[in-house]
Design a protein around this motif. Structure first.
Motif, PDB file in Angstrom:
ATOM      1  N   ALA A 130      34.197  35.573   0.429  1.00  0.00           N
ATOM      2  CA  ALA A 130      34.712  36.304   1.660  1.00  0.00           C
ATOM      3  C   ALA A 130      34.222  35.451   2.871  1.00  0.00           C
ATOM      4  O   ALA A 130      33.317  34.717   2.801  1.00  0.00           O
ATOM      5  N   VAL A 131      34.989  35.278   3.847  1.00  0.00           N
ATOM      6  CA  VAL A 131      34.716  34.575   5.044  1.00  0.00           C
ATOM      7  C   VAL A 131      33.887  35.206   6.141  1.00  0.00           C
ATOM      8  O   VAL A 131      32.830  35.012   6.329  1.00  0.00           O
ATOM      9  N   ILE A 132      34.466  36.630   6.475  1.00  0.00           N
ATOM     10  CA  ILE A 132      33.618  37.417   7.480  1.00  0.00           C
ATOM     11  C   ILE A 132      33.626  38.969   6.853  1.00  0.00           C
ATOM     12  O   ILE A 132      34.723  39.374   6.245  1.00  0.00           O
ATOM     13  N   ILE A 137      44.067  38.040  -2.544  1.00  0.00           N
ATOM     14  CA  ILE A 137      44.810  38.983  -2.306  1.00  0.00           C
ATOM     15  C   ILE A 137      45.733  38.633  -1.378  1.00  0.00           C
ATOM     16  O   ILE A 137      45.438  38.037  -0.231  1.00  0.00           O
ATOM     17  N   LEU A 138      47.121  39.057  -1.688  1.00  0.00           N
ATOM     18  CA  LEU A 138      48.364  38.521  -0.778  1.00  0.00           C
ATOM     19  C   LEU A 138      48.056  39.214   0.560  1.00  0.00           C
ATOM     20  O   LEU A 138      47.773  40.672   0.391  1.00  0.00           O
ATOM     21  N   ARG A 139      48.598  38.908   1.894  1.00  0.00           N
ATOM     22  CA  ARG A 139      48.907  37.667   1.962  1.00  0.00           C
ATOM     23  C   ARG A 139      47.884  36.717   2.668  1.00  0.00           C
ATOM     24  O   ARG A 139      47.672  35.466   2.488  1.00  0.00           O
ATOM     25  N   ALA A 140      46.658  37.628   3.327  1.00  0.00           N
ATOM     26  CA  ALA A 140      45.699  36.876   4.061  1.00  0.00           C
ATOM     27  C   ALA A 140      44.881  35.834   3.204  1.00  0.00           C
ATOM     28  O   ALA A 140      44.350  34.815   3.656  1.00  0.00           O
ATOM     29  N   PRO A 153      39.449  37.288   2.353  1.00  0.00           N
ATOM     30  CA  PRO A 153      38.800  36.456   3.542  1.00  0.00           C
ATOM     31  C   PRO A 153      38.066  37.464   4.427  1.00  0.00           C
ATOM     32  O   PRO A 153      36.843  37.308   4.907  1.00  0.00           O
ATOM     33  N   MET A 154      38.536  38.784   4.472  1.00  0.00           N
ATOM     34  CA  MET A 154      37.930  39.891   5.279  1.00  0.00           C
ATOM     35  C   MET A 154      37.543  40.888   4.595  1.00  0.00           C
ATOM     36  O   MET A 154      38.167  42.038   4.255  1.00  0.00           O
ATOM     37  N   LEU A 155      36.162  41.058   4.407  1.00  0.00           N
ATOM     38  CA  LEU A 155      35.722  42.070   3.490  1.00  0.00           C
ATOM     39  C   LEU A 155      35.207  43.215   4.985  1.00  0.00           C
ATOM     40  O   LEU A 155      34.070  43.395   5.253  1.00  0.00           O
TER      41      LEU A 155
END
Ligand code: URA
Length: 217
Positions: free
Chosen positions: A165-167, A79-82, A137-139
């Motif tokens: 996902a990261v966090i 997913i752009l841009r993160a 990255p952020m769910l």
């Protein structure tokens, strides 16, 4: 959904996670992006243990060796841009993967906390019978992930889906659980307690896109 929460067990991953959260380290955007990339590499390594493998014979200078290699039918969708640094981290390991990109952003029509997810740009190969790695990255609320899944489903029926996902927040994970096929894997580095009124993860890290690429208007 099968959840793999990597921080349940201590590892070097803790260092990368604590650096991306730390307001002082966050001032270095190169380090922020590289840490997200490193987390992508760790998540990619872990999820590679669940994939199917095929046999090859490798010629060394001194003989032959049978090796098992992961199937190459992987599509990496971000997913752009993160999602870009996480995408790069996964691509560092899954270098044969095809890539899909989708833009999803929060639109606040009344300038208050309520928002809808707008999906605009979408470039993807067919995902028919392929392994899809969906990187976000952020769910947080989980709404963008579900909107992205609705869009990517138009490209075929995936063989397997792995969300990376990261966090994440507990609430977001609860929200997405029944929106994906039952055999979907979630590979997540850290799970935080809650969301604030704007839908940001608390304690989280702030805005991952801004930290990686600068603030937007
Ligand atoms: N996106 C972010 O970058 N951070 C959050 O906490 C939630 C969504």
């Amino acid at each position: 959904m099968i959840i793999h929460h990597l921080q349940e067990k201590n590892s070097i991953l803790n260092k990368f996670i604590s650096e991306i959260r730390d307001v002082n380290v966050q001032k270095d955007s190169l380090r922020f992006r590289r840490n997200i990339e490193r987390i992508g590499e760790v998540l990619g390594y872990e999820l590679s243990k669940e994939l199917s493998y095929f046999n090859v014979s490798v010629n060394t200078p001194l003989g032959n060796k049978e090796e098992e290699l992961p199937n190459k039918d992987v599509v990496l969708c971000s997913i752009l841009r993160a999602g870009l640094p996480l995408h790069q981290g996964l691509l560092n390991y899954f270098d044969d993967a095809e890539s899909a990109f989708i833009s999803a952003y929060r639109h606040h029509p009344n300038n208050d906390a309520a928002f809808e997810i707008i999906v605009e740009y979408f470039a993807s190969p067919s995902i028919e019978n392929k392994i899809v790695l969906l990187a976000d990255p952020m769910l947080a609320t989980g709404q963008s992930l579900v909107s992205v899944y609705e869009a990517i489903k138009k490209q075929g029926v995936a063989k397997e889906i792995h969300i990376v996902a990261v966090i994440g927040s507990k609430e977001g994970i609860e929200f997405i659980k029944d929106k994906f096929p039952k055999n979907t894997h979630l590979w997540i580095a850290a799970i935080d307690a809650t969301l604030d009124s704007r839908g940001y993860i608390v304690p989280g890290l702030g805005d991952a896109g801004d930290l990686a690429f600068g603030t937007k208007l």
